[in-house]
Design a protein around this motif. Structure first.
Motif: not given
Length: 370
Positions: A156-185
């Motif tokens: 509860q914040d009188p300066k942010q009445q439009n977002v007070r009590y708001k819950c923001f759910l967030k995501y970051s990668w929880n799976i393996p990702r390769t930095s790059s995929v390149e053709k290479k002999a």
């Protein structure tokens, strides 16, 4: 979402099997200067230490605490490495804490992150928001949502009445990702084979030679269209994707209102999987393809099958690249490079903000996990 299920086994790849040299000591107001390999954000030193533990090359770190006031490095986690495994020097510095990777301490592959942080905002990575009575309910909502990795709740914040009590759910990668995929002999790449399907395997329903233009929110590298589809399925914002076979780019898209297509040679498009899971891309050996990413180590092996088995048998390995006998890089022939990335929750930015509370999903905590 299906992504949370298909990766249950892969998340265990971030466990650590080493048993020697465990050093849990944290050094208050001591800096390990230099030797930086990566900079991330953490809400506290324990989280920073876990990031160092999961990053394959990291051996030690320095964290700038909330009481750091000299510049904008507050909450920054500096991951560091040296061939000796030890910092080159140690200097007194108020407002920082330094320590070492816990790779040798056999830590949990999915750490419990139950602490909440008053007046700390995890900036960005939102995928949905709604109102809750307090931060406890917000954390419960995060824990019950398979996609949620962390959250921020606005009190509860009188300066942010439009977002007070708001819950923001967030995501970051929880799976393996390769930095790059390149053709290479003369190379073969692939993924660890420890994942076992718990749902029906997907039947590929791709749109061949088709592009879905616009609405991109993230571009990654993928080994195949099926790999790109698996990445899309794991991300809660992804509604469709386009994969480019010429440059291995995977365009994740978010447009919940309409889907337009156009003919494009070499492009493959599709939608995320919702009722099945993909496994073929995990089992494929990609000839002539190099997966770049943080290297755990390399060993000499006679062929790519032995390399794949080595990766699958190492709890830290997520993907690999094998240098064949016909590689133009003669000095590297028969090398099997084991690789991995950070998959634990990692907010893109952490800042001080009054009247907010941030924290993580507690699904990995025995008492409260869902």
């Amino acid at each position: 979402m299906i992504g949370g299920l298909v990766w249950v086994s892969l998340l265990s790849l971030c466990s650590f099997a080493f048993t020697e040299g465990c050093n849990r000591q944290l050094q208050q107001n001591v800096d390990f200067p230099g030797s930086d390999i990566k900079t991330l954000y953490s809400p506290d030193v324990e989280h920073c230490q876990l990031l160092c533990t999961q990053q394959p090359s990291c051996r030690f770190f320095t964290f700038h605490r909330a009481d750091w006031t000299r510049d904008d490095r507050t909450f920054k986690c500096f991951l560091k490495s040296a061939s000796s495994g030890q910092p080159n020097s140690q200097t007194p510095l108020q407002g920082v804490t330094s320590g070492f990777s816990l790779k040798s301490c056999n830590p949990s592959p999915q750490p419990c992150l139950s602490r909440v942080y008053e007046n700390v905002d995890f900036v960005g990575a939102d995928y949905t928001s709604f109102f809750t009575a307090d931060h406890e309910d917000c954390q419960k909502a995060c824990t019950q949502d398979p996609s949620c990795q962390f959250f921020t709740f606005v009190k509860q914040d009188p300066k942010q009445q439009n977002v007070r009590y708001k819950c923001f759910l967030k995501y970051s990668w929880n799976i393996p990702r390769t930095s790059s995929v390149e053709k290479k002999a003369g190379v073969v790449s692939g993924f660890s084979q420890t994942s076992s399907p718990s749902q029906t395997a997907c039947q590929n329903k791709f749109l061949s030679n088709t592009d879905i233009p616009g609405s991109d929110f993230q571009t990654l590298k993928a080994a195949s269209a099926e790999h790109c589809q698996a990445l899309c399925s794991a991300h809660p914002q992804c509604t469709c994707f386009t994969f480019g076979s010429l440059d291995f780019k995977c365009y994740l898209k978010n447009n919940r209102h309409h889907l337009e297509t156009k003919v494009k040679e070499g492009a493959t498009s599709g939608m995320p999987a919702r009722f099945c899971q993909f496994t073929n891309w995990l089992r494929t050996a990609y000839e002539g393809i190099d997966f770049t990413g943080p290297e755990i180590r390399f060993e000499l092996k006679d062929n790519a099958d032995q390399c794949q088995r080595l990766c699958s048998g190492d709890p830290t390995c997520q993907f690999y690249t094998y240098i064949k006998d016909n590689s133009p890089e003669s000095a590297a022939r028969r090398r099997c490079y084991l690789k991995g990335v950070i998959t634990m929750p990692a907010p893109p930015k952490v800042v001080k903000v009054t009247n907010v509370v941030s924290g993580f999903s507690t699904r990995n905590c025995p008492a409260t996990g869902q």
